[in-house]
Design an enzyme around this catalytic site. Structure first.
Site, PDB file in Angstrom:
ATOM      1  N   HIS A 136       3.962   7.294   3.628  1.00 31.51           N
ATOM      2  CA  HIS A 136       4.885   6.147   3.577  1.00 31.51           C
ATOM      3  C   HIS A 136       4.503   5.209   2.439  1.00 31.51           C
ATOM      4  CE1 HIS A 136       1.596   4.451   6.153  1.00 31.51           C
ATOM      5  NE2 HIS A 136       1.908   3.315   5.567  1.00 31.51           N
ATOM      6  N   HIS A 179       0.827  -1.209   0.000  1.00 31.88           N
ATOM      7  CA  HIS A 179       0.000   0.000   0.000  1.00 31.88           C
ATOM      8  C   HIS A 179       0.859   1.256   0.000  1.00 31.88           C
ATOM      9  CE1 HIS A 179       0.475  -0.620   4.466  1.00 31.88           C
ATOM     10  NE2 HIS A 179       0.592   0.699   4.473  1.00 31.88           N
ATOM     11  N   GLU A 223      -8.186   4.617   9.691  1.00 30.32           N
ATOM     12  CA  GLU A 223      -7.759   4.408   8.300  1.00 30.32           C
ATOM     13  C   GLU A 223      -8.872   3.850   7.437  1.00 30.32           C
ATOM     14  OE1 GLU A 223      -4.701   1.250   8.643  1.00 30.32           O
ATOM     15  OE2 GLU A 223      -6.231  -0.017   7.758  1.00 30.32           O
ATOM     16  N   GLN A 253      -3.908   3.585   1.400  1.00 29.27           N
ATOM     17  CA  GLN A 253      -4.293   3.622   2.817  1.00 29.27           C
ATOM     18  C   GLN A 253      -4.422   5.092   3.223  1.00 29.27           C
ATOM     19  OE1 GLN A 253      -1.183   2.833   5.748  1.00 29.27           O
ATOM     20  NE2 GLN A 253      -2.531   1.346   6.718  1.00 29.27           N
ATOM     21  N   GLU A 263       7.556   0.788   5.053  1.00 25.27           N
ATOM     22  CA  GLU A 263       6.933  -0.233   5.905  1.00 25.27           C
ATOM     23  C   GLU A 263       7.089  -1.589   5.238  1.00 25.27           C
ATOM     24  OE1 GLU A 263       2.828   0.759   6.718  1.00 25.27           O
ATOM     25  OE2 GLU A 263       2.363  -1.259   7.412  1.00 25.27           O
TER      26      GLU A 263
HETATM   27  C1  MC0 Z   1       9.298  11.803   9.854  1.00 20.07           C
HETATM   28  N1  MC0 Z   1      10.232  12.075   8.922  1.00 20.07           N
HETATM   29  C2  MC0 Z   1       9.804  11.603   7.747  1.00 20.07           C
HETATM   30  C3  MC0 Z   1       8.547  11.015   8.000  1.00 20.07           C
HETATM   31  N2  MC0 Z   1       8.263  11.159   9.316  1.00 20.07           N
HETATM   32  N3  MC0 Z   1      10.371  11.608   6.528  1.00 20.07           N
HETATM   33  C4  MC0 Z   1       9.672  11.030   5.522  1.00 20.07           C
HETATM   34  N4  MC0 Z   1       8.440  10.470   5.695  1.00 20.07           N
HETATM   35  C5  MC0 Z   1       7.849  10.449   6.907  1.00 20.07           C
HETATM   36  N5  MC0 Z   1       6.650   9.903   7.052  1.00 20.07           N
HETATM   37  C6  MC0 Z   1      11.485  12.797   9.113  1.00 20.07           C
HETATM   38  C7  MC0 Z   1      11.211  14.168   9.724  1.00 20.07           C
HETATM   39  O1  MC0 Z   1      10.925  15.131   8.734  1.00 20.07           O
HETATM   40  C8  MC0 Z   1      12.514  14.457  10.447  1.00 20.07           C
HETATM   41  O2  MC0 Z   1      13.461  14.957   9.543  1.00 20.07           O
HETATM   42  C9  MC0 Z   1      12.958  13.075  10.920  1.00 20.07           C
HETATM   43  O3  MC0 Z   1      12.302  12.134  10.072  1.00 20.07           O
HETATM   44  C10 MC0 Z   1      12.554  12.807  12.354  1.00 20.07           C
HETATM   45  O4  MC0 Z   1      11.144  12.979  12.430  1.00 20.07           O
HETATM   46  P1  MC0 Z   1      10.383  13.340  13.766  1.00 20.07           P
HETATM   47  O5  MC0 Z   1       8.927  13.217  13.530  1.00 20.07           O
HETATM   48  O6  MC0 Z   1      10.888  14.599  14.332  1.00 20.07           O
HETATM   49  O7  MC0 Z   1      10.945  12.205  14.697  1.00 20.07           O
HETATM   50  P2  MC0 Z   1      10.399  10.950  15.358  1.00 20.07           P
HETATM   51  O8  MC0 Z   1      11.598  10.139  15.591  1.00 20.07           O
HETATM   52  O9  MC0 Z   1       9.518  11.322  16.508  1.00 20.07           O
HETATM   53  O10 MC0 Z   1       9.436  10.175  14.280  1.00 20.07           O
HETATM   54  C11 MC0 Z   1       9.883   9.696  13.047  1.00 20.07           C
HETATM   55  C12 MC0 Z   1       9.575   8.182  12.927  1.00 20.07           C
HETATM   56  C13 MC0 Z   1       8.096   7.989  13.331  1.00 20.07           C
HETATM   57  C14 MC0 Z   1       9.828   7.771  11.480  1.00 20.07           C
HETATM   58  C15 MC0 Z   1      10.493   7.395  13.846  1.00 20.07           C
HETATM   59  O11 MC0 Z   1       7.241   8.754  12.483  1.00 20.07           O
HETATM   60  C16 MC0 Z   1       7.659   6.567  13.307  1.00 20.07           C
HETATM   61  O12 MC0 Z   1       7.888   5.811  14.270  1.00 20.07           O
HETATM   62  N6  MC0 Z   1       6.955   6.113  12.251  1.00 20.07           N
HETATM   63  C17 MC0 Z   1       6.497   4.732  12.129  1.00 20.07           C
HETATM   64  C18 MC0 Z   1       5.066   4.546  12.598  1.00 20.07           C
HETATM   65  C19 MC0 Z   1       4.064   5.324  11.783  1.00 20.07           C
HETATM   66  O13 MC0 Z   1       4.406   6.236  11.027  1.00 20.07           O
HETATM   67  N7  MC0 Z   1       2.768   4.976  11.974  1.00 20.07           N
HETATM   68  C20 MC0 Z   1       1.647   5.606  11.284  1.00 20.07           C
HETATM   69  C21 MC0 Z   1       1.154   4.720  10.209  1.00 20.07           C
HETATM   70  P3  MC0 Z   1      14.416  16.170   9.884  1.00 20.07           P
HETATM   71  O14 MC0 Z   1      15.243  16.384   8.640  1.00 20.07           O
HETATM   72  O15 MC0 Z   1      13.527  17.319  10.252  1.00 20.07           O
HETATM   73  O16 MC0 Z   1      15.247  15.684  11.045  1.00 20.07           O
HETATM   74  S1  MC0 Z   1       0.419   3.278  10.882  1.00 20.07           S
HETATM   75  C22 MC0 Z   1       0.200   2.221   9.584  1.00 20.07           C
HETATM   76  O17 MC0 Z   1       0.495   2.559   8.496  1.00 20.07           O
HETATM   77  C23 MC0 Z   1      -0.387   0.851   9.925  1.00 20.07           C
HETATM   78  C24 MC0 Z   1      -1.715   0.992  10.602  1.00 20.07           C
HETATM   79  C25 MC0 Z   1      -0.478  -0.105   8.712  1.00 20.07           C
HETATM   80  O18 MC0 Z   1       0.023   0.196   7.638  1.00 20.07           O
HETATM   81  O19 MC0 Z   1      -1.076  -1.182   8.861  1.00 20.07           O
END
Ligand code: MC0
Length: 150
Positions: A84, A7, A43, A60, A134
């Site tokens: 993503h 997705h 979602e 999604q 992912e």
């Molecule tokens: C953050 N950054 C991204 C981004 N999110 N870059 C590209 N795409 C994204 N989606 C970048 C920010 O701009 C920043 O860059 C750096 O990463 C740190 O971001 P932050 O938000 O300040 O820091 P964190 O560490 O609090 O969070 C980033 C992190 C988090 C990726 C670790 O978003 C995460 O854990 N994501 C995984 C879970 C998730 O997204 N769940 C929602 C979908 P700079 O350059 O400013 O430092 S759930 C889902 O999809 C499930 C239900 C499913 O598919 O079944």
């Protein structure tokens, strides 16, 4: 092995309005909806097409359910858009292990529960040329033939 695009995750402020946009503009219908409290999202999965292996690809649409969720944080910074991409695999544990061995940050020690009972993990976007990535093993019931043995 990563075998398909499972997705593309799109962050939005208003899930119902965004669903209606995709329905009215492209004719895509909602296949599944759920709320994932751990991830802080509501979602809608829009099934785009079936694939040769019996699987499917989805859009999604993601709306945050709380202000401290990753999607809420991302929306506040970037506005709506592609959040993503997700690759499908029969073995999310093995793929995560292999990729971790290449020095790329895998965000979870163990895969967590994702959409439709799938098992998911994420790779850090800073290690993937700016793309939050992912990995997904679908639950067996969705017809992909994945998830066997989990
Ligand atoms: C953050 N950054 C991204 C981004 N999110 N870059 C590209 N795409 C994204 N989606 C970048 C920010 O701009 C920043 O860059 C750096 O990463 C740190 O971001 P932050 O938000 O300040 O820091 P964190 O560490 O609090 O969070 C980033 C992190 C988090 C990726 C670790 O978003 C995460 O854990 N994501 C995984 C879970 C998730 O997204 N769940 C929602 C979908 P700079 O350059 O400013 O430092 S759930 C889902 O999809 C499930 C239900 C499913 O598919 O079944």
């Amino acid at each position: 092995m990563l075998t398909r695009i499972d997705h593309i995750g799109i962050a939005c402020f208003d899930l119902d309005a965004t669903v209606e946009f995709y329905r009215a503009t492209y004719g895509f219908e909602v296949f599944h909806t759920e709320t994932n409290e751990e991830q802080g999202i509501r979602e809608a999965m829009l099934r785009i097409n079936g694939t040769d292996d019996g699987g499917a690809s989805y859009l999604q649409l993601l709306e945050p359910t709380r202000e401290d969720s990753t999607v809420a944080k991302w929306l506040a910074r970037n506005g709506e858009g592609v959040h993503h991409i997700a690759f499908g695999t029969a073995d999310v544990d093995g793929e995560a292990e292999q990729i971790r061995g290449k020095g790329i940050r895998v965000l979870y020690d163990e895969p967590r529960i994702g959409s439709m009972g799938s098992r998911i993990t994420f790779l850090h976007p800073k290690d993937c040329h700016g793309v939050l990535t992912e990995l997904v093993t679908s639950a067996p019931a969705d017809g992909t033939g994945e998830g066997q043995g989990h």
